[in-house]
Design an enzyme around this catalytic site. Structure first.
Site, mmCIF file in Angstrom:
data_model
loop_
_atom_site.group_PDB
_atom_site.id
_atom_site.type_symbol
_atom_site.label_atom_id
_atom_site.label_comp_id
_atom_site.label_asym_id
_atom_site.label_seq_id
_atom_site.Cartn_x
_atom_site.Cartn_y
_atom_site.Cartn_z
ATOM 1 N N ARG A 92 0.734 -0.567 -0.189
ATOM 2 C CA ARG A 92 0.287 0.165 -0.338
ATOM 3 C C ARG A 92 0.790 1.693 -0.083
ATOM 4 O O ARG A 92 0.290 2.456 0.130
ATOM 5 C CB ARG A 92 -1.084 -0.135 1.265
ATOM 6 N N TYR A 125 -2.456 -2.455 -4.017
ATOM 7 C CA TYR A 125 -2.562 -4.602 -5.216
ATOM 8 C C TYR A 125 -3.513 -4.035 -6.526
ATOM 9 O O TYR A 125 -3.467 -5.425 -7.271
ATOM 10 C CB TYR A 125 -3.663 -5.269 -3.965
ATOM 11 N N LYS A 139 -1.157 -18.945 5.389
ATOM 12 C CA LYS A 139 -1.603 -19.401 6.487
ATOM 13 C C LYS A 139 -2.673 -18.667 7.225
ATOM 14 O O LYS A 139 -1.494 -17.665 7.975
ATOM 15 C CB LYS A 139 -0.853 -20.953 7.007
ATOM 16 N N ASP A 172 -2.997 -18.598 14.880
ATOM 17 C CA ASP A 172 -1.551 -18.027 13.849
ATOM 18 C C ASP A 172 -0.426 -19.403 14.042
ATOM 19 O O ASP A 172 -0.049 -18.891 12.637
ATOM 20 C CB ASP A 172 -0.926 -17.127 15.086
#
Length: 333
Positions: free
Chosen positions: A39, A60, A99, A179
């Site tokens: 960004r 993006y 993930k 996490d």
């Protein structure tokens, strides 16, 4: 022999993106880093210069609009995976998403359906199952028609409590389950599917070491059934780094940092066997080359990082977090 190199883009340029790019540019055989995006255009340029990347974008959308990009690796934090995956899939890019791929099954189903309609790959970046030693272990189990009775694995590291850090921030879908718990749950689900073991709902206990915390800091999943599972994850405690797999006449130990499986000891019917690899890089090169080969060969699905396992793991995490009262972690409002 594959001669074409797949042109990769990276969206989100944090720590894991740096590690991914290092392996892609130094150790992957069938891939090239073509474009990166963040960004902040200056941040993208610094990243691109470091890895000699041809294109860098400060949004993006610009990466999505680049017709040269074959596949995008999404390395942003969890809550933004859905919107970014939709952007890149809608613009004809294969997508590999860090993930956990998504925090809820509805998002996975929607994005998988979109990818299928577009004839594109949507793959969770679960690199641990792409390591050669792990694949050799799976083959050994399959070739010998081995039964598995139990799987024990933990992934936990101590971190100082800081609500500003993503892993402790509920608004950014922090917590141990999302996490690092995803690794152990993936191991359990993958091996159960290998031996046709039924995956039953686990009993789960969540713990908080810091009273002011609003995320799960320690999660313990206990799976019943033919394949017993004991999967633990923590962001506030150092947990054992080996995984243990047992069955009749079978003992398997995946050694230190089992989620990067480089040394696996197998004892089966009294015979010992060790599986090892001399890793070239950090391990990302294995998933990068695997996914690149899928794209080159026009494959619709990965036979290693399969979509059924991804969906099942997301389902387990979502269900258990809701039961534990952490449903606010699952969707960004």
């Amino acid at each position: 022999m594959m001669k074409r190199k797949v042109r990769w883009g990276i969206a989100g340029l944090g720590k894991i993106a740096h590690r991914f790019a290092q392996d892609l540019t130094s150790h992957a055989d069938h891939a090239e880093l073509y474009a990166v995006s963040a960004r902040c255009s200056e941040r993208a340029k610094v990243f691109a210069d470091r890895f000699s990347c041809e294109k860098c974008y400060g949004s993006y959308q610009e990466l999505a609009d680049d017709p040269v990009v074959d596949v995008v690796y999404i390395a942003s934090i969890h809550p933004f995976h859905r919107s970014m995956a939709e952007l890149f899939l809608s613009h004809g890019k294969h997508v590999v998403v860090e993930k956990p791929a998504f925090t809820n099954v509805a998002d996975w189903d929607a994005m998988y359906t979109l990818a299928s309609k577009k004839g594109l790959l949507l793959i969770e970046a679960m690199k641990s199952v792409t390591f050669p030693a792990y694949q050799a272990m799976r083959k050994f189990i399959s070739d010998n028609n081995i039964q598995i009775n139990s799987i024990t694995a933990a992934f936990g590291n101590w971190h100082k409590f800081d609500i500003e850090q993503p892993i402790f921030n509920p608004d950014l879908c922090g917590g141990a389950t999302l996490d690092v718990g995803v690794y152990g749950l993936w191991l359990y689900v993958d091996l159960c599917q290998l031996v046709n073991g039924k995956i039953l709902p686990p009993r789960v206990n969540f713990y908080v070491d810091n009273p002011e915390s609003r995320v799960d800091e320690l999660a313990e999943f206990k799976f019943p059934g033919d394949v017993l599972g004991n999967i633990s994850a923590s962001i506030t405690r150092n947990l054992e780094r080996k995984a243990i797999i047992n069955g009749p006449d079978l003992d398997i130990v995946i050694h230190d940092k089992w989620w990067n499986p480089k040394i696996i000891d197998i004892t089966y019917k009294g015979v010992k066997k060790q599986l090892t690899i001399d890793s070239k890089g950090g391990g990302f090169e294995y998933e990068i080359d695997h996914i690149s080969s899928l794209i080159i060969n026009n494959k619709a699905e990965s036979d290693i990082i399969n979509s059924a396992s991804t969906r099942k793991v997301i389902e387990i995490m979502e269900t258990c977090l809701i039961i534990g009262g952490f449903s606010h972690l699952l969707r960004l409002k």
